[in-house]
Motif scaffolding. Structure first.
Motif, PDB file in Angstrom:
ATOM      1  N   UNK A   1      42.682  26.948  47.705  1.00 26.20           N
ATOM      2  CA  UNK A   1      43.744  27.719  47.061  1.00 26.20           C
ATOM      3  C   UNK A   1      43.432  29.205  47.088  1.00 26.20           C
ATOM      4  N   UNK A   2      44.278  30.047  47.731  1.00 25.28           N
ATOM      5  CA  UNK A   2      44.028  31.499  47.707  1.00 25.28           C
ATOM      6  C   UNK A   2      44.136  32.048  46.291  1.00 25.28           C
ATOM      7  N   UNK A   3      43.364  33.121  46.028  1.00 25.20           N
ATOM      8  CA  UNK A   3      43.358  33.731  44.705  1.00 25.20           C
ATOM      9  C   UNK A   3      43.816  35.186  44.739  1.00 25.20           C
ATOM     10  N   UNK A   4      44.260  35.672  45.913  1.00 26.03           N
ATOM     11  CA  UNK A   4      44.576  37.096  46.055  1.00 26.03           C
ATOM     12  C   UNK A   4      45.728  37.514  45.147  1.00 26.03           C
ATOM     13  N   UNK A   5      46.641  36.559  44.848  1.00 22.82           N
ATOM     14  CA  UNK A   5      47.782  36.873  43.971  1.00 22.82           C
ATOM     15  C   UNK A   5      47.567  36.395  42.543  1.00 22.82           C
ATOM     16  N   UNK A   6      46.349  35.978  42.216  1.00 24.87           N
ATOM     17  CA  UNK A   6      46.049  35.514  40.866  1.00 24.87           C
ATOM     18  C   UNK A   6      45.971  36.728  39.929  1.00 24.87           C
ATOM     19  N   UNK A   7      46.886  36.828  38.963  1.00 19.43           N
ATOM     20  CA  UNK A   7      46.870  38.009  38.080  1.00 19.43           C
ATOM     21  C   UNK A   7      45.583  38.148  37.282  1.00 19.43           C
ATOM     22  N   UNK A   8      44.843  37.039  37.080  1.00 17.89           N
ATOM     23  CA  UNK A   8      43.580  37.128  36.342  1.00 17.89           C
ATOM     24  C   UNK A   8      42.543  37.963  37.079  1.00 17.89           C
ATOM     25  N   UNK A   9      42.695  38.072  38.414  1.00 14.63           N
ATOM     26  CA  UNK A   9      41.706  38.784  39.224  1.00 14.63           C
ATOM     27  C   UNK A   9      42.136  40.217  39.524  1.00 14.63           C
ATOM     28  N   UNK A  10      43.221  40.674  38.885  1.00 16.17           N
ATOM     29  CA  UNK A  10      43.632  42.075  38.999  1.00 16.17           C
ATOM     30  C   UNK A  10      43.369  42.766  37.659  1.00 16.17           C
ATOM     31  N   UNK A  11      42.702  43.900  37.725  1.00 18.10           N
ATOM     32  CA  UNK A  11      42.330  44.643  36.514  1.00 18.10           C
ATOM     33  C   UNK A  11      41.491  43.778  35.581  1.00 18.10           C
ATOM     34  N   UNK A  12      40.572  43.034  36.170  1.00 13.15           N
ATOM     35  CA  UNK A  12      39.685  42.158  35.408  1.00 13.15           C
ATOM     36  C   UNK A  12      38.576  42.980  34.764  1.00 13.15           C
ATOM     37  N   UNK A  13      38.398  42.805  33.451  1.00 11.36           N
ATOM     38  CA  UNK A  13      37.372  43.549  32.717  1.00 11.36           C
ATOM     39  C   UNK A  13      36.058  42.784  32.730  1.00 11.36           C
ATOM     40  N   UNK A  14      34.989  43.440  33.229  1.00 13.63           N
ATOM     41  CA  UNK A  14      33.684  42.793  33.222  1.00 13.63           C
ATOM     42  C   UNK A  14      33.274  42.424  31.795  1.00 13.63           C
ATOM     43  N   UNK A  15      33.447  43.401  30.876  1.00 16.79           N
ATOM     44  CA  UNK A  15      32.959  43.193  29.510  1.00 16.79           C
ATOM     45  C   UNK A  15      33.797  42.151  28.785  1.00 16.79           C
ATOM     46  N   UNK A  16      35.133  42.309  28.841  1.00 14.61           N
ATOM     47  CA  UNK A  16      35.990  41.373  28.124  1.00 14.61           C
ATOM     48  C   UNK A  16      35.904  39.976  28.726  1.00 14.61           C
ATOM     49  N   UNK A  17      35.663  39.885  30.025  1.00  6.41           N
ATOM     50  CA  UNK A  17      35.579  38.589  30.675  1.00  6.41           C
ATOM     51  C   UNK A  17      34.229  37.923  30.556  1.00  6.41           C
ATOM     52  N   UNK A  18      33.242  38.605  29.963  1.00  4.21           N
ATOM     53  CA  UNK A  18      31.919  38.014  29.806  1.00  4.21           C
ATOM     54  C   UNK A  18      31.000  38.224  30.991  1.00  4.21           C
ATOM     55  N   UNK A  19      31.310  39.222  31.833  1.00  4.47           N
ATOM     56  CA  UNK A  19      30.513  39.477  33.031  1.00  4.47           C
ATOM     57  C   UNK A  19      29.762  40.807  32.916  1.00  4.47           C
ATOM     58  N   UNK A  20      29.342  41.183  31.690  1.00  4.04           N
ATOM     59  CA  UNK A  20      28.594  42.423  31.482  1.00  4.04           C
ATOM     60  C   UNK A  20      27.321  42.421  32.322  1.00  4.04           C
ATOM     61  N   UNK A  21      26.716  41.234  32.481  1.00  5.97           N
ATOM     62  CA  UNK A  21      25.475  41.130  33.271  1.00  5.97           C
ATOM     63  C   UNK A  21      25.691  41.600  34.710  1.00  5.97           C
ATOM     64  N   UNK A  22      26.884  41.361  35.241  1.00 10.75           N
ATOM     65  CA  UNK A  22      27.157  41.734  36.626  1.00 10.75           C
ATOM     66  C   UNK A  22      27.127  43.254  36.801  1.00 10.75           C
ATOM     67  N   UNK A  23      27.579  43.999  35.784  1.00 14.91           N
ATOM     68  CA  UNK A  23      27.573  45.464  35.879  1.00 14.91           C
ATOM     69  C   UNK A  23      26.148  45.957  36.057  1.00 14.91           C
TER      70      UNK A  23
END
Length: 948
Positions: free
Chosen positions: A79-101
């Motif tokens: 399933x392509x995800x390019x049009x998934x709105x969750x992956x546009x303007x995704x916040x690292x901090x709000x999404x729980x991905x602070x470690x990735x920064x």
């Protein structure tokens, strides 16, 4: 080990080739973005990813770091995800991905299995079906720009250190391409700006007439480019100049001044509104160098005259001898004492003097007034536009919005609020925000939220709210404070959304992750969790815990004989009977296959355990009615006790498993407590190995044969030989149990040679008796295929049985070929030269690369039954089967589908052009004598099935 290193080296070399291709496509192509999908596709296929993507970082107005997906390639069926709105303007901090920064900004690669990632990273990744991922940072001009990633949704893929370094190099290629694109765009922008340096020829007018025209344009609300273009043209005309531009002064964040061009003119152009056209005789390089003359005007705020520009030391050697720019005049303009901008004019012949500066002063004053008024008007319009946009967003957003005053009384709501709550605007305005709180929520939690908002200015979290009809529902709410110019809180804005569906989805995902999809019972994960909890509880209360490990007797025989559909129905009925015969507080789980486990907790008297075990055995002994047929199974149960047999969940499960095997050894359909005498794994392993060695000498093996039907003619064109072991004591032993042991001990060599000898001899008999040729298909083991004298053995058997080589079809799996690709290719080519047919068995369950079909001399691709089973109901399996068939045919390979059990499956396979089929719907495997009768009675099997 050498083969493994060679494989890794080969994979690394292929990755380097793809990196070179990526560099060529991205760095040396004028339109690199057009090539990015091709690059991502090739990268994804090379590293075995199901999805390859690129994310770009950016900041929102609040300065929060966000990321958005820009490019993507996905493998077929993913399933392509390019049009998934969750992956546009995704916040690292709000999404729980602070470690990735932290990791990515420090040039570190993130990769591994999703289940090993910390929560909530693993939760989000697994929710999107990602089994493993690799994320590599991209840097542009020494800054972290974003990242490139590789997802695997069908299997877990780990990267070596060498591959990790290669991916980092690949990311640097992306960074270089983006940097180069940025530089190119900047150069292109500058070039376009410089090319607009051409002016219009106008007639000479008096100063105040010019001012009047300019003021008239401003009053008429002329377009800014027209307005300031006319100001510049008037200045060119009044100063008898050919070239010029009008710029306003701006300041960087550090306070450094720079110029923003508002208008550029060149009166030598053919038309009157030329802006840096390429046909203008003034070159971009000349104009760019003349910007140095502005420095004094910006710094001092005074006019600058240069009547010998070519010899000016600041631009010496830049202008050609025939350049139009010989004289230059820079004129600052003000408003209310503030320096606003510069008007620069130039010509070829006539020098400038101070009198011209004085003459143009009214025009410059007018220019300053107009520019200041224009900015004020623009700010007003922008404010009105923002207000309109805010109102539009307020009313059109699908999220509920509530505006309350400083005391939390509601002053306004939007339409979405009414849609979600059922309350109209008129009945909620003036009410306190607490009226929306669910009645069961504790008041103290609401007070804590408001204390947090007042202290930090905002709050975000999950709450329970109440609709007008009294129904409670979960919401995700964000509350922010609004302050006035004195930094006083005047209002609060609450934005919320109904997350009922999301909560239901989370519950469903949790259920699926912890329960068996067939029976609905807890799976291994939930079972072990509950067992650990039971052990902890028993330790505190001085209770005992029993683990019952249950395995169904004869289930494999039923599954193989009647098919997986009947087997699944039987498992469901067994699960229900077991569940009905244990206490409500106890746990029954399905670990997989026909293995079940039960946790009995909170007891002290072990005498109750045999009673429960006997109830389960008695329940399983009763016949099961499935589709009008009575089926019989029995249960063998192993029992371990806490703390006597172990102190942890793993040990108790292992010992119960061992006791279950002892119960099977003692005749099945019974239970057995674990004792110190039971060493289940070693004892059974040794016993089975001894029986296996005797079976070879005593001739306990039999061959069954299953036909392969040609879809076009309905004829039996091939027959697959299937080994069976019938032990005098244990009865029919499943090949899944003794074949791995034979592989491990090396006994597969004599067993495999017996199969080849017996099957080829039988095939010779059938080919003599039948009027049409018949091939015999034989599965090869990895050890057989890797024998040094394998080819000689095949030749010897063909010679001994007098079977033509083209009547022998050897079936290999993908993993066998991949172990040593070069050696495999050499052996396969030799077999083809000999005249044998080659089939690739279980296609789709291993590496499943169609590249093998092209590189290796394979005649037939056999699609695994796991894809065929659901082709009439599962679109993904149907798409995979269709794609494999199409690609195989394009490479001139035949396709045979295994495990055909229904007419719907047969019709689908016929429609997509599959060459042959085998399975229970065609014929069950049968001994040689039965199969001989089948050949004698009819040469065609189910030929008219598709026409019924």
């Amino acid at each position: 080990m050498i083969n493994k290193k060679a494989e890794i080296s080969h994979r690394y070399d292929v990755l380097l080739e793809v990196m070179a291709h990526a560099a060529e496509q991205l760095l040396y192509s004028p339109h690199w973005e057009k090539n990015i999908h091709n690059v991502l596709e090739r990268l994804g296929k090379t590293v075995g990813a199901c999805r390859t993507f690129v994310f770009e970082n950016h900041y929102n107005r609040e300065g929060q770091l966000l990321t958005s997906q820009r490019y993507e390639w996905t493998a077929p069926g993913v399933q392509p995800q390019i049009n998934n709105p969750e992956l546009q303007n995704f916040s690292y901090e709000a999404g729980g991905f602070q470690r990735w920064i932290t990791l990515l900004s420090n040039d570190q690669v993130i990769h591994g299995r999703s289940r090993d990632f910390p929560s909530p990273e693993s939760t989000i990744l697994l929710r999107h079906g990602i089994q493993s991922t690799a994320v590599v940072p991209i840097f542009v001009r020494d800054g972290w720009w974003g990242f490139i990633g590789f997802d695997n949704t069908r299997h877990e893929r780990l990267f070596s250190l060498a591959e990790e370094n290669a991916l980092k190099t690949l990311a640097s290629i992306f960074g270089a391409a983006i940097t180069w694109e940025s530089i190119t765009r900047e150069q292109e922008k500058n070039r376009h700006q410089l090319e607009r340096l051409l002016s219009k020829e106008r007639s000479h007018h008096q100063l105040f007439d010019a001012i009047g025209r300019i003021q008239s344009l401003f009053i008429q609300d002329a377009n800014p480019s027209v307005l300031f273009g006319n100001v510049l043209q008037e200045a060119l005309t009044l100063s008898e100049s050919q070239l010029g531009f009008l710029s306003e002064i701006r300041y960087t964040k550090t306070g450094t001044p720079y110029l923003r061009t508002l208008a550029i003119g060149n009166t030598t152009c053919n038309n009157g509104q030329c802006y840096l056209r390429a046909t203008c005789s003034l070159s971009g390089a000349e104009l760019a160098k003349l910007k140095a003359l502005f420095c004094d005007a910006i710094t001092s705020g005074k006019a600058v005259i240069a009547n010998d520009v070519p010899n000016d030391p600041q631009v010496s050697g830049v202008l050609s001898s025939d350049s139009q720019i010989k004289r230059f005049l820079g004129l600052p303009f003000y408003h209310h004492g503030s320096l606003l901008g510069i008007v620069g004019v130039a010509n070829r012949d006539k020098p400038y003097d101070k009198r011209l500066i004085e003459y143009l002063d009214p025009l410059l004053s007018t220019c300053g007034s107009i520019l200041d008024a224009y900015h004020n008007d623009q700010r007003r319009r922008d404010a009105e536009s923002r207000l309109r946009l805010t109102a539009k967003v307020f009313e059109s957003t699908i999220e509920g919005v509530i505006i309350v005053d400083a005391r939390a009384y509601i002053v306004d709501v939007n339409k979405a609020f009414t849609h979600i709550t059922g309350m109209v605007r008129q009945e909620i305005i003036g009410q306190h925000l607490s009226v929306l709180r669910a009645k069961q929520e504790e008041p103290i939690s609401f007070q804590k939220i408001w204390r947090s908002i007042k202290s930090t200015g905002q709050w975000q979290g999950e709450l329970w709210s109440q609709r007008k009809n009294g129904e409670t529902y979960p919401v995700w709410m964000t509350v922010s404070s609004v302050r006035n110019s004195k930094e006083e809180i005047t209002h609060y804005v609450a934005v919320f959304s109904d997350i009922t569906i999301r909560k239901q989805t989370e519950q469903r995902l949790y259920y699926l992750a912890h329960h068996d999809t067939l029976t609905g019972l807890p799976n291994r994960t939930l079972f072990l969790d509950r067992l650990k909890h039971a052990i902890n509880h028993a330790h505190r209360r001085n209770y005992r815990v029993a683990v019952l490990f249950i395995d169904l007797d004869r289930f494999k025989f039923i599954n193989d004989t009647l098919g997986h559909r009947i087997g699944d129905i039987l498992l469901k009925q067994v699960a229900k009977r077991m569940q009905a015969n244990i206490r409500a507080e106890d746990t029954i789980a399905r670990l997989g296959g026909d293995e079940f486990t039960v946790i009995i907790e909170s007891f002290t008297d072990t005498s109750v355990i045999p009673l429960i075990a006997r109830k389960i055995i008695n329940a399983c002994e009763k016949p099961f009615n499935i589709n009008g047929k009575e089926l019989f199974v029995s249960a063998s149960i192993g029992i371990s006790l806490y703390p006597t047999d172990g102190y942890d969940a793993g040990m108790l499960l292992q010992h119960a498993d061992a006791a279950m095997y002892r119960a099977k050894e003692k005749g099945k359909n019974s239970y057995q407590f674990f004792t110190t005498e039971i060493n289940a794994a070693a004892a059974e392993h040794l016993a089975l190995e001894n029986r296996l060695r005797k079976a070879i000498a005593q001739g306990e093996f039999q061959l069954y044969y299953q036909p392969i039907m040609d879809m076009e003619s309905g004829a039996i064109v091939s027959v697959e030989a299937l080994i069976r072991w019938v032990n005098p004591e244990l009865g029919l032993i499943n090949p899944d149990k003794f074949i791995p042991l034979a592989e491990e001990t090396g006994l597969i060599i004599p067993i495999g040679e017996w199969v080849l000898q017996t099957a080829c001899a039988q095939a010779k008999i059938w080919n003599q008796e039948n009027t049409y040729p018949l091939r015999i298909a034989i599965n090869l083991s990895a050890r057989q295929f890797q024998q040094i004298d394998f080819l000689e053995r095949i030749l010897e058997i063909l010679k001994k049985t007098d079977l033509l080589p083209n009547r022998l079809e050897l079936e290999l799996t993908e993993s066998m070929i991949m172990d040593n690709m070069e050696a495999s290719l050499e052996t396969l080519n030799a077999l083809k030269k000999m005249g044998c047919q080659i089939s690739l068995d279980d296609f789709g369950t291993g590496y499943s690369s169609l590249a093998y079909l092209k590189r290796f001399p394979i005649d037939t691709v056999k699609i695994d039954h796991s894809f065929v089973r659901d082709i009439s109901t599962d679109p993904d399996d149907a798409a995979i089967t269709t794609a494999v068939t199409t690609m195989a045919h394009s490479l001139r390979r035949k396709v045979v589908a295994e495990g055909v059990e229904t007419r719907e499956q047969l019709e689908f396979l016929d429609n997509i052009g599959v060459n042959g089929v085998q399975g229970y719907f065609i014929s069950y495997p049968a001994p040689a004598e039965n199969f001989t009768r089948l050949l004698q009675e009819r040469h065609y099997i189910n030929h008219d099935l598709l026409r019924l």
